[in-house]
Design an enzyme around this catalytic site. Sequence first.
Site, short mmCIF file in Angstrom:
data_model
loop_
_atom_site.label_atom_id
_atom_site.label_comp_id
_atom_site.label_asym_id
_atom_site.label_seq_id
_atom_site.Cartn_x
_atom_site.Cartn_y
_atom_site.Cartn_z
CB THR A 144 42.10 46.30 44.33
OG1 THR A 144 41.69 45.32 45.07
CG2 THR A 144 43.00 47.00 45.20
N GLY A 183 44.84 41.00 38.83
CA GLY A 183 45.60 40.01 37.99
C GLY A 183 45.15 39.81 36.68
CD GLU A 426 39.74 36.87 46.78
OE1 GLU A 426 40.31 36.58 45.85
OE2 GLU A 426 38.73 37.75 46.70
C1 LIG Z 1 35.85 44.21 54.86
C2 LIG Z 1 34.67 44.14 54.17
C3 LIG Z 1 33.98 42.80 54.41
C4 LIG Z 1 33.55 45.33 54.54
O1 LIG Z 1 32.38 45.26 53.82
P1 LIG Z 1 31.38 46.23 54.19
O2 LIG Z 1 30.52 46.30 52.76
O3 LIG Z 1 32.13 47.69 54.43
O4 LIG Z 1 30.50 45.60 55.28
P2 LIG Z 1 30.61 46.10 56.78
O5 LIG Z 1 30.15 47.55 57.12
O6 LIG Z 1 31.79 45.74 57.22
O7 LIG Z 1 29.44 45.00 57.37
C5 LIG Z 1 28.16 45.08 57.25
C6 LIG Z 1 27.63 43.97 57.34
O8 LIG Z 1 27.95 42.99 56.28
C7 LIG Z 1 28.49 41.85 56.46
N1 LIG Z 1 29.28 41.30 55.47
C8 LIG Z 1 30.57 41.80 54.96
N2 LIG Z 1 30.98 41.25 54.07
C9 LIG Z 1 30.04 40.11 53.83
C10 LIG Z 1 30.12 39.04 52.98
N3 LIG Z 1 31.04 38.64 51.95
N4 LIG Z 1 29.26 37.96 53.15
C11 LIG Z 1 28.30 38.05 54.24
N5 LIG Z 1 28.13 39.30 55.11
C12 LIG Z 1 29.29 40.13 54.87
C13 LIG Z 1 29.33 42.04 57.94
O9 LIG Z 1 29.44 40.78 58.70
C14 LIG Z 1 28.14 43.05 58.49
O10 LIG Z 1 27.24 42.29 59.11
P3 LIG Z 1 26.54 42.76 60.37
O11 LIG Z 1 26.10 44.00 59.97
O12 LIG Z 1 27.46 42.60 61.43
O13 LIG Z 1 25.50 41.35 60.64
C15 LIG Z 1 34.63 44.47 52.71
O14 LIG Z 1 35.00 45.75 52.38
C16 LIG Z 1 35.81 43.45 52.10
O15 LIG Z 1 35.63 42.20 51.75
N6 LIG Z 1 37.14 44.09 51.85
C17 LIG Z 1 38.17 43.17 51.38
C18 LIG Z 1 38.26 43.42 49.82
C19 LIG Z 1 38.81 42.04 49.14
O16 LIG Z 1 38.63 40.87 49.74
N7 LIG Z 1 39.18 42.23 47.79
C20 LIG Z 1 39.76 41.33 47.17
C21 LIG Z 1 39.96 41.66 45.73
S1 LIG Z 1 40.09 40.44 44.58
C22 LIG Z 1 41.50 39.75 45.14
O17 LIG Z 1 42.24 40.14 45.81
C23 LIG Z 1 41.94 38.61 44.06
C24 LIG Z 1 43.21 37.90 44.69
C25 LIG Z 1 43.47 36.68 43.92
C26 LIG Z 1 44.48 36.26 43.29
O18 LIG Z 1 45.35 37.23 42.75
O19 LIG Z 1 44.92 34.97 43.32
C1 LIG Z 2 49.44 39.32 44.77
C2 LIG Z 2 47.93 40.29 44.74
C3 LIG Z 2 47.04 39.91 43.71
C4 LIG Z 2 46.05 40.87 43.66
N1 LIG Z 2 44.99 40.51 42.86
C5 LIG Z 2 43.89 41.34 42.75
C6 LIG Z 2 42.79 41.12 41.97
O1 LIG Z 2 43.10 40.14 41.03
N2 LIG Z 2 41.69 41.80 41.74
C7 LIG Z 2 41.64 43.10 42.57
O2 LIG Z 2 40.90 43.36 42.47
N3 LIG Z 2 42.70 42.99 43.62
C8 LIG Z 2 43.64 42.30 43.64
N4 LIG Z 2 44.70 42.66 44.47
C9 LIG Z 2 44.41 43.73 45.67
C10 LIG Z 2 44.07 42.84 47.03
O3 LIG Z 2 42.68 42.53 47.16
C11 LIG Z 2 44.06 44.25 47.98
O4 LIG Z 2 45.39 44.83 48.10
C12 LIG Z 2 43.71 43.84 49.35
O5 LIG Z 2 42.27 43.39 49.60
C13 LIG Z 2 44.22 44.65 50.60
O6 LIG Z 2 43.57 46.17 50.62
P1 LIG Z 2 44.56 47.08 50.29
O7 LIG Z 2 45.71 47.26 49.40
O8 LIG Z 2 43.75 48.44 50.12
O9 LIG Z 2 45.09 47.25 51.60
P2 LIG Z 2 44.67 48.28 53.07
O10 LIG Z 2 43.50 48.20 53.60
O11 LIG Z 2 45.19 49.67 52.60
O12 LIG Z 2 45.82 47.94 54.03
C14 LIG Z 2 46.83 48.80 54.84
C15 LIG Z 2 46.46 48.58 56.21
O13 LIG Z 2 45.47 49.12 56.49
C16 LIG Z 2 44.80 48.42 57.72
N5 LIG Z 2 43.46 48.43 57.64
C17 LIG Z 2 42.46 48.79 56.43
N6 LIG Z 2 41.18 48.90 56.91
C18 LIG Z 2 41.36 48.53 58.26
C19 LIG Z 2 40.16 48.35 59.21
N7 LIG Z 2 39.02 48.66 58.79
N8 LIG Z 2 40.56 48.22 60.64
C20 LIG Z 2 41.80 47.93 60.75
N9 LIG Z 2 42.84 47.94 59.87
C21 LIG Z 2 42.41 48.50 58.61
C22 LIG Z 2 45.24 46.84 57.10
O14 LIG Z 2 45.06 45.80 58.26
C23 LIG Z 2 46.64 47.03 56.58
O15 LIG Z 2 47.51 46.79 57.63
C24 LIG Z 2 46.00 41.93 44.90
C25 LIG Z 2 46.86 42.20 45.57
C26 LIG Z 2 48.02 41.18 45.59
C27 LIG Z 2 49.09 41.57 46.60
#
Ligand SMILES: CC(C)(COP(=O)(O)OP(=O)(O)OC[C@H]1O[C@@H](n2cnc3c(N)ncnc32)[C@H](O)[C@@H]1OP(=O)(O)O)[C@@H](O)C(=O)NCCC(=O)NCCSC(=O)CCCC(=O)O
Ligand SMILES: Cc1cc2nc3c(=O)[nH]c(=O)nc-3n(C[C@H](O)[C@H](O)[C@H](O)COP(=O)(O)OP(=O)(O)OC[C@H]3O[C@@H](n4cnc5c(N)ncnc54)[C@H](O)[C@@H]3O)c2cc1C
Length: 640
Positions: A144, A183, A426
């Site tokens: 992120t 984190g 996540e």
């Molecule tokens: C929302 C998406 C999935 C969108 O990805 P994209 O590349 O733009 O793909 P799209 O155009 O929407 O879709 C195209 C296609 O890619 C597929 N796809 C997307 N993601 C996956 C996957 N993981 N596995 C398998 N397939 C996946 C989608 O289903 C689409 O499939 P389709 O074309 O419909 O058949 C992605 O941007 C995403 O996963 N965003 C969330 C970011 C996230 O989870 N960040 C976490 C950071 S780490 C963290 O927060 C750790 C915290 C833990 C802690 O602190 O304890």
């Molecule tokens: C406690 C904590 C720990 C974290 N740890 C990590 C870590 O270890 N590593 C790491 O890399 N990240 C980490 N993160 C970051 C976290 O993964 C991101 O904050 C999370 O993925 C959300 O992304 P954003 O902040 O860009 O939210 P945004 O996407 O900017 O959300 C803002 C608003 O936009 C809306 N929105 C965004 N896209 C769309 C769409 N396509 N359609 C409709 N609505 C949409 C959302 O629903 C939301 O209401 C952590 C966050 C927290 C709070």
Amino acid sequence: MSNEVNTDLLKERSTATFDAERLTEFIYKGPEKVKRKRQIQNIVLQDKFLQSFKPTEFYDRDGQYNNAVRRQIYIMDRLEELGFRSETDRLNFREAAAPVELSPFGLHSGMFVPTLERQGTPEQSRKWVPLGKSFKMIGTYAQTELGHGTFIRGLETTATFDPETQEFILDSPTLSSIKYWPGNVAKTVNHCLVMAQLYTQGKCHGTHLFLVQVRSMEDHTIMPGLEIGDIGPKLGFDGVDNGFMKFNKYRIPRMNMLMRYAKVLENGDYIKPKNAKLTYGAMVMVRVWIVMDAFKALSRATVIAVRYSAVRRQSELRPGGEEAQVIDYQTQQYKLFPLLATSYAFLLAAEGMSQIYAKISSDIERGNLEDMPQLHALACGLKAFCTWVGCEGIEVCRMSCGGHGYSHASGIPKIYANIVGACTYEGENTVMMLQTARYLSKSYFRGQRGESLPELIQYLTIDLNVKSTLGEDCSFESLVAAYSHRAARMVATACKLQNANKQKGMPSHDAWNKSTVPFIAATKAHCHLLYAVYGIVENMGEFMQDGYFNQDQISILNRKVLALLEDIRPNAVALVDAFDYPDHLLQSCLGRYDGQVYEALYENSKSSPLNNTDIHSSYYNYIRPMMQKRSKSKDISAKL
Ligand SMILES: CC(C)(COP(=O)(O)OP(=O)(O)OC[C@H]1O[C@@H](n2cnc3c(N)ncnc32)[C@H](O)[C@@H]1OP(=O)(O)O)[C@@H](O)C(=O)NCCC(=O)NCCSC(=O)CCCC(=O)O
Ligand SMILES: Cc1cc2nc3c(=O)[nH]c(=O)nc-3n(C[C@H](O)[C@H](O)[C@H](O)COP(=O)(O)OP(=O)(O)OC[C@H]3O[C@@H](n4cnc5c(N)ncnc54)[C@H](O)[C@@H]3O)c2cc1C
């Protein structure tokens, strides 16, 4: 503290109609596993160091981080001494030793090492995984940025290949590209897995993962070319050093790109992966774990609230009678008993999700990507559904404990603060739900074309003209049919709107965006778990919209939900006891097994640091001078 059990709790346990120990054995997979878990919890209970900490809220941020590091390193050393080999033993020890204190090494073990294992080549895994497992290398997952978290393809950090030196040059080209949130990046780790846009031979190939050393292995100083710091206080997670990180033309060896699925050759040629989303694998894995986290958080809050409701006596239920146990108010039962049912439903959902993940992720490791979309959709949907419903439920538990629920001494604020972040991290929940919605939409239209669908979504093709056969018995079959009908109808409605938007000439991305609200509702219905009757009564509109239920059936359901509350009432305490959370794990004056709530609250309050002095220094510094000044002034009332 007296060692007697509160008489109301004693009565609750003596009148239960089943043996809670049998249910505990079901939850933990057998009496031997229960015995082993308790043995391990007892080791922790007897451990003087682990029992020496005050509640986290009695420390400032620096103290919370320092204690978190001390505690976790002590746990690592103790696990070595104890020689626990089984993952369950190690997990039981960790959970008992740090029930609510999050670990500054959490992402090292939860994301960094597993990602090295799953996304590195065999050579890379052989080289780095042992370093990670032995904590010679301490890492996290840095994806992120200030400007992007959700939209991974929009990340701006660049990794540009330099064939002259066989290196990647990492750079934060803009303010919004600064890594922000990862984190443990601020003070703990010396390495990161960094998600960056890969450039080679002048072309961008999208986001890939790179292993980056960020601090010296000699003295932990920040490597030249990097700026690293802590992002500051947060709603929770205060023992975790979430940080920011800025790259300034920072060079790493070519072989630090995780190359299991995609590669960059020495000459700069890019070899693409079978599927670009394989790079997202770490997030799918953590989403699956979050479903279990939601179960643990909700069930702990429910244990606290139900036990307290059996002990708390307030107001007269019968005029002139003794004050009633608040658990006897129908409204209190309607708040808590569905959460009890939800907790058990989440446990089953989490176990099912883990089994599905184990199967499909091992298929993926062997190159069979067929079920990857289904796994992604399920993990996104359940992660979002369970954290949303779990957090709402924990808030209900807090409020059902009245004023004492608002105190950290109840244990519930910490449970909430720790899990509510999971609605965002996540994968932000709405975005996750929309990923599942996208899968449901594509599946619906495939079903309409007569294509076969995976078992979990075959219900999308059921006949929507069928009406419910629900009778007085509210049979399981009729309830499952009701949930299937509701979800299938709502998915069909959202898909028809999406289609109608397209028929009006909207481009597909607008047709999609302008149907996402009904798609979110449909996806929630798809994920809805079978805590059956309550779920229908709470969402009756969605079940009635097409006349699926008739008036008589609706009356049956309304009567049934109240009857169920009475059925559960005698076993409510036994049902929460069965989760077998010891007091030192709940860390709650309200949820104690012995129900000695008021003594515990009183003792806890006396240990509050503000009570270290009788008269606080602010009296001498501010209150007394203010009073003296006012006592000299003539017109004292104007001042007041
Ligand atoms: C929302 C998406 C999935 C969108 O990805 P994209 O590349 O733009 O793909 P799209 O155009 O929407 O879709 C195209 C296609 O890619 C597929 N796809 C997307 N993601 C996956 C996957 N993981 N596995 C398998 N397939 C996946 C989608 O289903 C689409 O499939 P389709 O074309 O419909 O058949 C992605 O941007 C995403 O996963 N965003 C969330 C970011 C996230 O989870 N960040 C976490 C950071 S780490 C963290 O927060 C750790 C915290 C833990 C802690 O602190 O304890
Ligand atoms: C406690 C904590 C720990 C974290 N740890 C990590 C870590 O270890 N590593 C790491 O890399 N990240 C980490 N993160 C970051 C976290 O993964 C991101 O904050 C999370 O993925 C959300 O992304 P954003 O902040 O860009 O939210 P945004 O996407 O900017 O959300 C803002 C608003 O936009 C809306 N929105 C965004 N896209 C769309 C769409 N396509 N359609 C409709 N609505 C949409 C959302 O629903 C939301 O209401 C952590 C966050 C927290 C709070």
